[in-house]
Structure formats: C-alpha cells, structure tokens
Motif scaffolding. Structure first.
Motif, PDB file in Angstrom:
ATOM      1  N   UNK A   1      12.718  12.459  -1.122  1.00  0.00           N
ATOM      2  CA  UNK A   1      11.973  11.891  -2.191  1.00  0.00           C
ATOM      3  C   UNK A   1      12.280  10.262  -2.356  1.00  0.00           C
ATOM      4  N   UNK A   2      11.957   9.740  -1.033  1.00  0.00           N
ATOM      5  CA  UNK A   2      11.911   8.242  -0.944  1.00  0.00           C
ATOM      6  C   UNK A   2      10.552   7.945  -0.817  1.00  0.00           C
ATOM      7  N   UNK A   3       9.944   6.851  -1.698  1.00  0.00           N
ATOM      8  CA  UNK A   3       8.503   6.261  -1.531  1.00  0.00           C
ATOM      9  C   UNK A   3       8.461   5.369  -0.388  1.00  0.00           C
ATOM     10  N   UNK A   4       7.425   5.447   0.550  1.00  0.00           N
ATOM     11  CA  UNK A   4       7.319   4.504   1.563  1.00  0.00           C
ATOM     12  C   UNK A   4       6.001   3.439   1.195  1.00  0.00           C
ATOM     13  N   UNK A   5       6.194   2.322   1.379  1.00  0.00           N
ATOM     14  CA  UNK A   5       4.873   1.428   1.100  1.00  0.00           C
ATOM     15  C   UNK A   5       4.952   0.352   2.506  1.00  0.00           C
ATOM     16  N   UNK A   6       3.575   0.034   2.672  1.00  0.00           N
ATOM     17  CA  UNK A   6       3.278  -0.577   3.850  1.00  0.00           C
ATOM     18  C   UNK A   6       2.647  -1.971   3.465  1.00  0.00           C
TER      19      UNK A   6
ATOM     20  N   UNK B   1       7.284  -1.705   6.453  1.00  0.00           N
ATOM     21  CA  UNK B   1       7.291  -0.565   5.507  1.00  0.00           C
ATOM     22  C   UNK B   1       8.737  -1.124   4.805  1.00  0.00           C
ATOM     23  N   UNK B   2       8.463  -0.541   3.422  1.00  0.00           N
ATOM     24  CA  UNK B   2       9.562  -0.707   2.718  1.00  0.00           C
ATOM     25  C   UNK B   2       9.908   0.910   2.250  1.00  0.00           C
TER      26      UNK B   2
ATOM     27  N   UNK C   1       6.966  15.123   4.731  1.00  0.00           N
ATOM     28  CA  UNK C   1       6.195  14.402   3.707  1.00  0.00           C
ATOM     29  C   UNK C   1       6.013  15.607   2.500  1.00  0.00           C
ATOM     30  N   UNK C   2       6.633  15.231   1.393  1.00  0.00           N
ATOM     31  CA  UNK C   2       6.129  16.012   0.118  1.00  0.00           C
ATOM     32  C   UNK C   2       4.769  15.530  -0.336  1.00  0.00           C
ATOM     33  N   UNK C   3       4.388  14.110  -0.441  1.00  0.00           N
ATOM     34  CA  UNK C   3       3.190  13.551  -0.685  1.00  0.00           C
ATOM     35  C   UNK C   3       2.728  12.704   0.407  1.00  0.00           C
ATOM     36  N   UNK C   4       1.410  12.842   0.833  1.00  0.00           N
ATOM     37  CA  UNK C   4       0.776  11.933   1.881  1.00  0.00           C
ATOM     38  C   UNK C   4       1.294  12.362   3.119  1.00  0.00           C
ATOM     39  N   UNK C   5       1.196  11.532   4.267  1.00  0.00           N
ATOM     40  CA  UNK C   5       0.876  10.179   3.996  1.00  0.00           C
ATOM     41  C   UNK C   5      -0.477   9.757   3.779  1.00  0.00           C
ATOM     42  N   UNK C   6      -0.958   8.652   3.126  1.00  0.00           N
ATOM     43  CA  UNK C   6      -2.013   8.377   2.715  1.00  0.00           C
ATOM     44  C   UNK C   6      -2.329   7.093   3.544  1.00  0.00           C
TER      45      UNK C   6
ATOM     46  N   UNK D   1       0.904  -1.225  -0.083  1.00  0.00           N
ATOM     47  CA  UNK D   1      -0.109   0.036   0.120  1.00  0.00           C
ATOM     48  C   UNK D   1       0.798   1.315  -0.120  1.00  0.00           C
ATOM     49  N   UNK D   2       0.894   2.115  -0.911  1.00  0.00           N
ATOM     50  CA  UNK D   2       1.556   3.271  -0.995  1.00  0.00           C
ATOM     51  C   UNK D   2       1.095   4.219  -0.052  1.00  0.00           C
ATOM     52  N   UNK D   3       2.170   4.686   0.765  1.00  0.00           N
ATOM     53  CA  UNK D   3       2.119   5.561   1.953  1.00  0.00           C
ATOM     54  C   UNK D   3       2.187   6.936   1.585  1.00  0.00           C
ATOM     55  N   UNK D   4       3.271   7.092   0.877  1.00  0.00           N
ATOM     56  CA  UNK D   4       3.484   8.588   0.626  1.00  0.00           C
ATOM     57  C   UNK D   4       5.077   8.721   0.229  1.00  0.00           C
ATOM     58  N   UNK D   5       5.549  10.120  -0.152  1.00  0.00           N
ATOM     59  CA  UNK D   5       6.844   9.978  -0.595  1.00  0.00           C
ATOM     60  C   UNK D   5       7.296  11.341   0.386  1.00  0.00           C
ATOM     61  N   UNK D   6       8.407  10.788   1.073  1.00  0.00           N
ATOM     62  CA  UNK D   6       9.055  11.760   2.055  1.00  0.00           C
ATOM     63  C   UNK D   6       9.675  12.969   1.205  1.00  0.00           C
ATOM     64  N   UNK D   7      10.282  14.004   2.136  1.00  0.00           N
ATOM     65  CA  UNK D   7      10.931  15.255   1.518  1.00  0.00           C
ATOM     66  C   UNK D   7      12.383  14.763   1.131  1.00  0.00           C
TER      67      UNK D   7
END
Length: 97
Positions: A30-35, A42-43, A77-82, A22-28
């Motif tokens: 620029x790393x994508x977090x997946x749950x 989390x990866x 966070x740049x995008x999310x967290x969702x 599950x896509x969580x978001x992109x941190x500041x």
C-alpha cells in the motif's frame, strides 16, 4: 477534494522531487511510487505518509523499468505500474480486456 488538488502522497512526493512527479503505482504494501525523470529518482510514500527517496544511481536499478520489476519481485503491485507503452498500446489492451 477537487480534481486538481493533489492527494497527500502526491504532495509529499512533490516536496521531495524537482519536477511534477509521475504516479507509477501502488505496491502490495500500500505504498505509492512516484517518478521524476529529471532526477532519475523514485519517491515511495507509505500508508502512514512516511516517504523515502531513491536515486536510481544509488540502487541496483538502472532504469524505471528495473525499479518496477524490482518492486514486483519484492512486494508486488496492487495498482500499476503505469509506465512505458503508448496510448495506442493502452487502447489495444483496453479493447482486448
């Protein structure tokens, strides 16, 4: 890329997790977090496609919410967290914006 084809970060996360991530978001940074709720892990995949898996049981974070708050404090966070909330809550926030 077709709509059903995963981006490179998601493909890497899929390889490291049991369930569909599950896509969580992109941190500041620029790393994508997946749950993965099954593994409670989390990866995090950075912009160079380097990935690191974090089992929450092996971190100070007990929940995904804790992870998101930890990331917000450390990187932002740049995008999310969702995560969390509901469809109704999302609609209310959308109307209020």
């Amino acid at each position: 890329m077709s709509r059903t084809e995963a981006n490179p970060q998601e493909r890497i996360a899929r390889d490291r997790l049991t369930q569909q991530p599950c896509f969580v978001g992109i941190d500041a940074d620029d790393a994508a977090h997946y749950w993965d709720s099954y593994e409670s892990a989390v990866v995090v995949v950075d912009g160079n496609l380097n990935a690191e898996k974090f089992d929450l049981a092996e971190t100070p974070c007990q929940t995904l919410r804790d992870w998101c708050e930890h990331t917000r404090r450390k990187r932002g966070w740049d995008v999310g967290p969702h995560v969390g909330g509901s469809l109704v809550g999302d609609l209310v926030r959308g109307v209020e914006a």
